[in-house]
Design a protein around this motif. Sequence first.
Motif, short mmCIF file in Angstrom:
data_model
loop_
_atom_site.label_atom_id
_atom_site.label_comp_id
_atom_site.label_asym_id
_atom_site.label_seq_id
_atom_site.Cartn_x
_atom_site.Cartn_y
_atom_site.Cartn_z
N ARG A 198 -10.28 19.12 1.25
CA ARG A 198 -9.66 20.27 0.57
C ARG A 198 -10.50 21.52 0.80
NH1 ARG A 198 -9.26 21.00 -5.98
NH2 ARG A 198 -7.91 22.80 -6.00
N TYR A 236 -4.94 21.02 0.57
CA TYR A 236 -5.55 19.69 0.73
C TYR A 236 -4.59 18.76 1.45
CZ TYR A 236 -3.00 17.61 -3.29
OH TYR A 236 -2.05 17.13 -4.14
N GLU A 285 -14.00 2.43 -12.01
CA GLU A 285 -13.57 1.61 -13.13
C GLU A 285 -13.27 0.20 -12.64
OE1 GLU A 285 -10.72 5.04 -14.61
OE2 GLU A 285 -10.82 3.40 -16.07
N GLU A 331 -8.19 2.49 -5.19
CA GLU A 331 -7.83 1.91 -6.49
C GLU A 331 -8.40 2.78 -7.61
OE1 GLU A 331 -8.58 -2.29 -6.56
OE2 GLU A 331 -7.07 -2.68 -5.01
N ASN A 332 -9.37 2.28 -8.37
CA ASN A 332 -9.90 3.09 -9.48
C ASN A 332 -11.30 3.60 -9.19
OD1 ASN A 332 -7.61 2.87 -11.28
ND2 ASN A 332 -8.15 0.70 -11.40
N ARG A 388 0.13 10.05 -3.56
CA ARG A 388 -0.75 10.22 -2.40
C ARG A 388 0.04 10.36 -1.10
NH1 ARG A 388 -5.15 5.56 -4.12
NH2 ARG A 388 -5.68 6.50 -6.11
N LEU A 447 -13.32 6.78 -7.37
CA LEU A 447 -13.18 8.14 -6.84
C LEU A 447 -14.56 8.67 -6.49
CD1 LEU A 447 -11.39 10.69 -6.39
CD2 LEU A 447 -11.86 11.30 -8.77
N ARG A 456 -9.25 12.74 1.11
CA ARG A 456 -8.60 13.99 0.76
C ARG A 456 -9.54 15.17 1.00
NH1 ARG A 456 -7.60 12.84 -4.37
NH2 ARG A 456 -5.73 11.72 -3.82
N ASN A 493 -4.13 8.75 4.35
CA ASN A 493 -4.12 7.38 3.84
C ASN A 493 -4.53 6.41 4.92
OD1 ASN A 493 -3.00 7.90 1.09
ND2 ASN A 493 -1.30 8.74 2.29
N VAL A 494 -5.59 5.69 4.64
CA VAL A 494 -6.10 4.68 5.58
C VAL A 494 -6.20 3.37 4.80
CG1 VAL A 494 -7.97 4.03 7.12
CG2 VAL A 494 -7.47 6.45 6.70
N GLY A 495 -5.25 2.47 5.06
CA GLY A 495 -5.21 1.23 4.28
C GLY A 495 -5.02 1.57 2.81
N SER A 496 -5.89 1.00 1.99
CA SER A 496 -5.79 1.28 0.56
C SER A 496 -6.62 2.49 0.15
CB SER A 496 -6.27 0.06 -0.24
OG SER A 496 -5.41 -1.04 0.02
N GLU A 552 -13.80 18.48 -12.46
CA GLU A 552 -12.82 19.52 -12.19
C GLU A 552 -11.79 19.54 -13.32
OE1 GLU A 552 -9.68 20.43 -8.59
OE2 GLU A 552 -10.84 18.61 -8.65
N ASN A 610 2.22 15.28 3.47
CA ASN A 610 0.89 15.03 2.91
C ASN A 610 -0.04 16.25 2.93
OD1 ASN A 610 1.63 12.39 2.39
ND2 ASN A 610 0.86 11.67 4.37
N ASN A 646 -3.70 14.59 2.18
CA ASN A 646 -3.87 13.19 1.82
C ASN A 646 -3.80 12.35 3.09
OD1 ASN A 646 -4.18 13.19 -1.00
ND2 ASN A 646 -1.98 13.42 -1.31
N ASP A 697 0.84 -1.21 0.00
CA ASP A 697 0.00 0.00 0.00
C ASP A 697 0.87 1.26 0.00
OD1 ASP A 697 -2.49 -1.12 -0.15
OD2 ASP A 697 -2.82 -1.14 2.01
N LYS A 699 -3.60 -0.30 -12.12
CA LYS A 699 -4.00 0.54 -13.25
C LYS A 699 -3.43 0.00 -14.56
CE LYS A 699 -4.58 4.69 -10.53
NZ LYS A 699 -5.99 4.35 -10.24
N ARG A 745 0.97 4.24 -2.77
CA ARG A 745 0.76 5.65 -2.41
C ARG A 745 1.88 6.53 -2.96
NH1 ARG A 745 -0.11 3.97 3.59
NH2 ARG A 745 -2.17 3.05 3.43
N GLU A 798 -10.67 8.04 -2.39
CA GLU A 798 -10.12 7.32 -3.54
C GLU A 798 -9.65 5.93 -3.11
OE1 GLU A 798 -7.53 9.91 -5.58
OE2 GLU A 798 -7.69 8.81 -7.46
#
Lengths: 140, 442
Positions: B188, B175, B274, B222-223, A48, B225, B186, B179-182, B142, B125, B177, A39, A79, A43, B220
């Motif tokens: 802002r 903003y 996705e 992986e894919n 990130r 958002l 965010r 991060n919590v696990g995967s 955006e 971050n 970032n 992970d 990805k 990031r 967010e």
Amino acid sequence: LRKLVWGFLLPSLLATAVYADPISIVVSTDSKLTQITEDDVARLYLGRSSTINDIEVTPIDFKEDTPLALEFHSKVLKKNPLQYQQYWARLLFTGKAKPPVANMETPEAMVKFISTNKGTLGYTNQKAVPPEVKVILVIE
Amino acid sequence: MRTLLYLAFGLSLSAAASADDKISIRGFGTVGYTQMLTSEGGEEFDPTAMSYKPSKTKKYWGVGKPGSFTRDTRFGLNIDAPLMKGKMHLTAQFYAEGANQTNGFYKYFAQRLSLLSLRAEPVNNLHVTFGLLQAPMWMISEERYVGFTFPYIRPPSEVVGITRSGDTIEGATVYYNWNVGSWTIRPRIGYGSYNNNGPYDTNSDVENEAHIFFNVLQLEYENILISAAYHTFRGNSTQDLYQVVNQAGMDMRFTLANHLDYNGYDTVLGVKAEFPHLFLMAEYSNNTVNTYNFEGFLYPMEDSSQNVTGSYALIGVPMGNWMPRVTVAAAKRTFNLDANNVEKMAETLITNNPDIPDAQKPLARQAIRAQGTDGFRKFYRTESQQMTINLGLNYQWSSTTVLKAELERVNSPATGTIGEGLFGLKRGSTIHLANFAIDFVF
């Protein structure tokens, strides 16, 4: 259908499983970083996070069309090539972040660069990783 | 502020050029062509009869002519200069697109700066950016100007048009970032001002100044958002309308002014997801604008408000390099008037409306007064709707180039449409468009 499964699909899957080399995450030998999670790696390469355990890390990538980069982006960043481009286009062209430097062409070049640039992090699929760098994670 | 940033950017470029830090030049573009296939004229209001009648005029709203490159074509060039060994970044981005005029036509290209900012990460971050920024009026969208990040040629115009009051702001944003696990969470916030002065056409000048405070939360994984946002804004707008009136054989030029103050808010919720064989994208937005302190000759909109609700949903099915997709979008605008001002407004409208012949004005005035507020609402469009169905196909030529084709049907089921480019579609009008485009990044 049976012929298709036994004759093509299964061998293909086995071949993928057998020949996919593990990816080693490497840093310079004098880096304070000793371990990292998958992970964390994701990031770093997705902009990130810029630190791991409060240690600043600069990720270095291969050129986007090299097989190893494609495998890494798919396996670790989840990805495909288009998703990777779109992800960074969104961040770059809205002024939020910039993608990692991606100018490496071979694992040898990556190892050489990482070994001489403290604070950078890279990856390689070499079976025997040279001692100039420290392996902090192996992704099977 | 912009002058200072220009100066800082110039100095930084030369500093960065002489240092080890590398300046990166990246860009994006869409070469798009839109072809109008059919256009029905719909209906228009006849103030003398107080009813609608078929319109004889077919309009190519949004395209300006049957075929156009200017509507969907755009280019962006991004120059990023790292400073202090990459701890800070100076970014300039030049952007060109078809110019949007108030009548919805795109007749020429206009270029502008869409970014001129200094970005830093003072704490892990936590990212701080100030200068000329892109306002996150639409969370997923955006980046709507970067066609490459979208599955369709252009963003769904019907849900961005009316709220596109300021797409760039001069201000600052922060903003973080988390991060919590995967997952990455965010939050802002940002504050800035925008000034999008006209002139938009030869008959009027528009000066629009406002301040905006925006709050965004993105998740967010992986894919996937997910975005939510709440913006508030406050500003004022002045319009000078030029009229040439022939009096005693001489052309007399008059300048007539409207001025109003306004405030309002945007609420946005969006998701983009996705999966290997499924692409989903949906967004909902609500925009409310309240006007007050109105001074003008044409539309005394004192204490009125306008509300726009727009949404779209897209489903795509990736199949190798191909992705067929369908998009459904709808938008609705409601104009809420203070009943006490209705008669005054109707009187002013009739007196100043050049479309009503002088001989018919007494009749129109009488008819509207007889029907009171309801009569006025019929006369002046207080509600407009637009619905769109879009069938598209993407082909991934390479990881940096995508080809796209679309068929689109836009119609106005109620009273006229809203939205950038298609503003002004008459009640009952339907248009069909075909789009072809190449999206690329480099």
